[in-house]
Design an enzyme around this catalytic site. Structure first.
Site, PDB file in Angstrom:
ATOM      1  N   HIS A 130       0.876  -1.175   0.000  1.00 35.59           N
ATOM      2  CA  HIS A 130       0.000   0.000   0.000  1.00 35.59           C
ATOM      3  C   HIS A 130       0.918   1.231   0.000  1.00 35.59           C
ATOM      4  O   HIS A 130       2.028   1.192   0.537  1.00 35.59           O
ATOM      5  CB  HIS A 130      -0.829  -0.053   1.287  1.00 35.59           C
ATOM      6  CG  HIS A 130      -1.900   0.980   1.410  1.00 35.59           C
ATOM      7  ND1 HIS A 130      -1.646   2.285   1.732  1.00 35.59           N
ATOM      8  CD2 HIS A 130      -3.246   0.885   1.275  1.00 35.59           C
ATOM      9  CE1 HIS A 130      -2.787   2.953   1.800  1.00 35.59           C
ATOM     10  NE2 HIS A 130      -3.780   2.126   1.517  1.00 35.59           N
ATOM     11  N   ASP A 208       3.317  -4.355   8.187  1.00 35.40           N
ATOM     12  CA  ASP A 208       2.048  -3.630   8.074  1.00 35.40           C
ATOM     13  C   ASP A 208       0.927  -4.664   8.217  1.00 35.40           C
ATOM     14  O   ASP A 208       0.654  -5.430   7.298  1.00 35.40           O
ATOM     15  CB  ASP A 208       2.008  -2.931   6.711  1.00 35.40           C
ATOM     16  CG  ASP A 208       0.634  -2.317   6.407  1.00 35.40           C
ATOM     17  OD1 ASP A 208      -0.300  -2.478   7.207  1.00 35.40           O
ATOM     18  OD2 ASP A 208       0.521  -1.685   5.330  1.00 35.40           O
ATOM     19  N   LYS A 234     -10.342  -0.752  10.366  1.00 42.38           N
ATOM     20  CA  LYS A 234     -10.563  -1.982   9.583  1.00 42.38           C
ATOM     21  C   LYS A 234     -10.867  -3.165  10.505  1.00 42.38           C
ATOM     22  O   LYS A 234     -11.221  -4.243  10.037  1.00 42.38           O
ATOM     23  CB  LYS A 234      -9.325  -2.299   8.738  1.00 42.38           C
ATOM     24  CG  LYS A 234      -9.046  -1.267   7.636  1.00 42.38           C
ATOM     25  CD  LYS A 234      -7.901  -1.708   6.761  1.00 42.38           C
ATOM     26  CE  LYS A 234      -7.234  -0.577   6.017  1.00 42.38           C
ATOM     27  NZ  LYS A 234      -7.978  -0.097   4.868  1.00 42.38           N
ATOM     28  N   CYS A 374      -4.723   2.285  -3.626  1.00 40.22           N
ATOM     29  CA  CYS A 374      -3.520   2.866  -3.020  1.00 40.22           C
ATOM     30  C   CYS A 374      -2.312   1.961  -3.234  1.00 40.22           C
ATOM     31  O   CYS A 374      -1.484   1.794  -2.320  1.00 40.22           O
ATOM     32  CB  CYS A 374      -3.711   3.155  -1.531  1.00 40.22           C
ATOM     33  SG  CYS A 374      -4.938   4.414  -1.235  1.00 40.22           S
TER      34      CYS A 374
HETATM   35  C1  LIG Z   1      -2.246  -2.989   3.695  1.00 36.62           C
HETATM   36  C2  LIG Z   1      -2.661  -1.586   4.072  1.00 36.62           C
HETATM   37  N1  LIG Z   1      -1.770  -0.760   4.616  1.00 36.62           N
HETATM   38  C3  LIG Z   1      -2.086   0.476   4.978  1.00 36.62           C
HETATM   39  C4  LIG Z   1      -3.361   0.973   4.806  1.00 36.62           C
HETATM   40  C5  LIG Z   1      -3.670   2.379   5.235  1.00 36.62           C
HETATM   41  O1  LIG Z   1      -4.558   2.405   6.302  1.00 36.62           O
HETATM   42  P1  LIG Z   1      -4.941   3.778   7.006  1.00 36.62           P
HETATM   43  O2  LIG Z   1      -5.546   4.621   5.921  1.00 36.62           O
HETATM   44  O3  LIG Z   1      -5.917   3.414   8.065  1.00 36.62           O
HETATM   45  O4  LIG Z   1      -3.680   4.377   7.529  1.00 36.62           O
HETATM   46  C6  LIG Z   1      -4.330   0.157   4.242  1.00 36.62           C
HETATM   47  C7  LIG Z   1      -5.699   0.683   4.005  1.00 36.62           C
HETATM   48  O5  LIG Z   1      -6.289   0.530   2.974  1.00 36.62           O
HETATM   49  C8  LIG Z   1      -3.968  -1.153   3.849  1.00 36.62           C
HETATM   50  O6  LIG Z   1      -4.867  -1.972   3.285  1.00 36.62           O
END
Ligand SMILES: Cc1ncc(COP(=O)(O)O)c(C=O)c1O
Length: 417
Positions: A130, A208, A234, A374
């Site tokens: 991401h 992550d 989430k 993203c």
């Molecule tokens: C694997 C992963 N990392 C990071 C994020 C970013 O999450 P946040 O927007 O809550 O920081 C997401 C959210 O879509 C994700 O799926």
């Protein structure tokens, strides 16, 4: 029993939809079919009520007041930290509340990265990250004249441990940052094997866990990461709260990320000294009610049992993979086996743009996501501009997948395919 019926009954029921008030909503008379938990989860009444009760009965700022109400708020906030830490097998004192996982990763990139990565060093990540786990490292490497390298994603949507070994053998890697579960491919990475290799090479690991913690048992302690980060919204919790678990030795050595109130031990006109962990990394008034909500969310998940949650979502994903196979021209990305993936499937349909797929699903009352998720570099690697993605949560049932398939088949008809 028809094959479809027997496949559907093979998905073990959690039967929790009644706990989520949003499913009372109707859209043009149709029930809500929510297959976008990868973006954010819906919230059970237990979470909504815990936050409501906090504001109605216990609201005060934390770490400041001597009066009884403030002590209740303190107890609620620190109690939530203890629950959240225990949920993933970590110590409360090294469990830091942030705004989201993005901020948690930035915290490490700034507070650890700026002090430990320099010219000639490398940071390693993967092609499936991401943006939250790419851009902070790009910025760090640009500023510090270091190199950012990527582990490749193969045709199955997996990375190679041999390539990780080769990269680490170059001797310049300071930090390896990788996702636990890909938000596009669904791939579950071999995180234990990876953190062990990273540690043996004398580098630091960051995992992550945004797409893992809500969906499977995660024992961050035994995964062996130096940093493990995830995001509350989430995981059935509220927005506005994320979590960073870090190894005490590293956190102790690090300078603060954000500075100001609460994170100090003392301040004079000349300078300041830092508070103890975890407060050194929690500048300003923290997300108090959000922590209470996240505490209620992990209590709820704990009561369901994360093994049961994983089994339910794995079976549902297997069912979804099977049924998506009925849609002509549909190609999905990532490993074909449900046991190697989290509860999401990204796909394309020949002759239809991903946004049209999501729009047609919407007409059938089904919420799915379309876009680059993203993960633009990964889209480029896969040779697509966008995919549609259906992702499941504890409240989904086989009927939701059926509604998606009906909408997709109808969509193909509308497109004259
Ligand atoms: C694997 C992963 N990392 C990071 C994020 C970013 O999450 P946040 O927007 O809550 O920081 C997401 C959210 O879509 C994700 O799926």
């Amino acid at each position: 029993m028809s094959t479809l019926q027997s496949e559907r009954t093979a998905v073990s029921a959690l039967d929790v939809r009644g706990d989520f008030p949003i499913f009372a909503r109707r859209f043009e008379g149709k029930p809500l079919v929510y297959l976008d938990s990868g973006a954010t989860s819906q919230k059970p009444s237990a979470v909504i009520e815990a936050m409501d009760t906090h504001y109605r009965e216990h609201n005060a700022n934390v770490h400041r007041g001597v009066y009884a109400l403030a002590q209740e708020s303190d107890a609620a906030y620190e109690g939530a930290r203890a629950k959240v830490a225990q949920f993933v097998g970590w110590e409360p004192s090294t469990t830091i509340f942030t705004k989201n996982v993005t901020e948690a990763i930035n915290l490490v990139a700034y507070a650890w990265g700026r002090a430990n990565v320099g010219p000639g060093d490398a940071v390693l990540t993967t092609q499936m990250e991401h943006h939250a786990n790419i851009v902070p490292w790009q910025q760090l490497c640009r500023e510090r004249n270091a190199e950012l390298r990527y582990l490749e994603v193969d045709e199955r949507g997996e990375i190679s441990l041999e390539q990780l070994d080769r990269e680490l053998a170059r001797g310049d890697v300071k930090l390896v940052a990788f996702t636990h579960v890909s938000n596009v491919l669904g791939t579950i990475l071999p995180v234990v094997e990876m953190t062990a290799r990273v540690r043996a090479a004398g580098a630091v690991s960051l995992v992550d866990g945004a797409q893992a913690v809500p969906h499977m048992p995660v024992d961050a302690g035994s995964i062996g990461a130096d940093f493990y980060a995830w995001t509350g919204h989430k995981a059935l919790g509220p927005t506005g709260i994320g979590v960073l678990h870090g190894r005490a030795e590293l956190l102790d050595e690090m300078e603060p990320f954000l500075t100001g109130g609460d994170m100090i031990a003392s301040v004079s006109f000349e300078g300041a000294t830092w508070n103890e962990l975890p407060y050194k990394f929690e500048a300003g008034t923290p997300p108090i009610a959000e922590a209470v909500g996240l505490g209620a969310a992990v209590d709820y998940l704990d009561a369901l049992g994360m093994e049961r949650v994983r089994t339910h979502e794995r079976e549902l994903t297997a069912y979804m993979l099977n049924r998506l196979g009925e849609v002509p021209g549909l190609n999905f990305v990532g490993p074909p086996e449900a046991e190697r993936r989290g509860g999401l499937v990204s796909f394309t349909i020949e002759g239809m743009h991903a946004h049209d797929i999501a729009e047609l699903a919407n007409r059938g009352g089904v919420c799915i996501r379309a876009g680059h998720h993203c993960a633009q570099p990964l889209m480029r690697r896969l040779g697509v501009s966008a995919t549609a993605r259906a992702s499941v949560g504890v409240y989904n049932e086989p009927g939701d997948v059926d509604a998606l398939i009906d909408a997709l088949l109808e969509g193909r008809r509308v497109f004259g395919l």
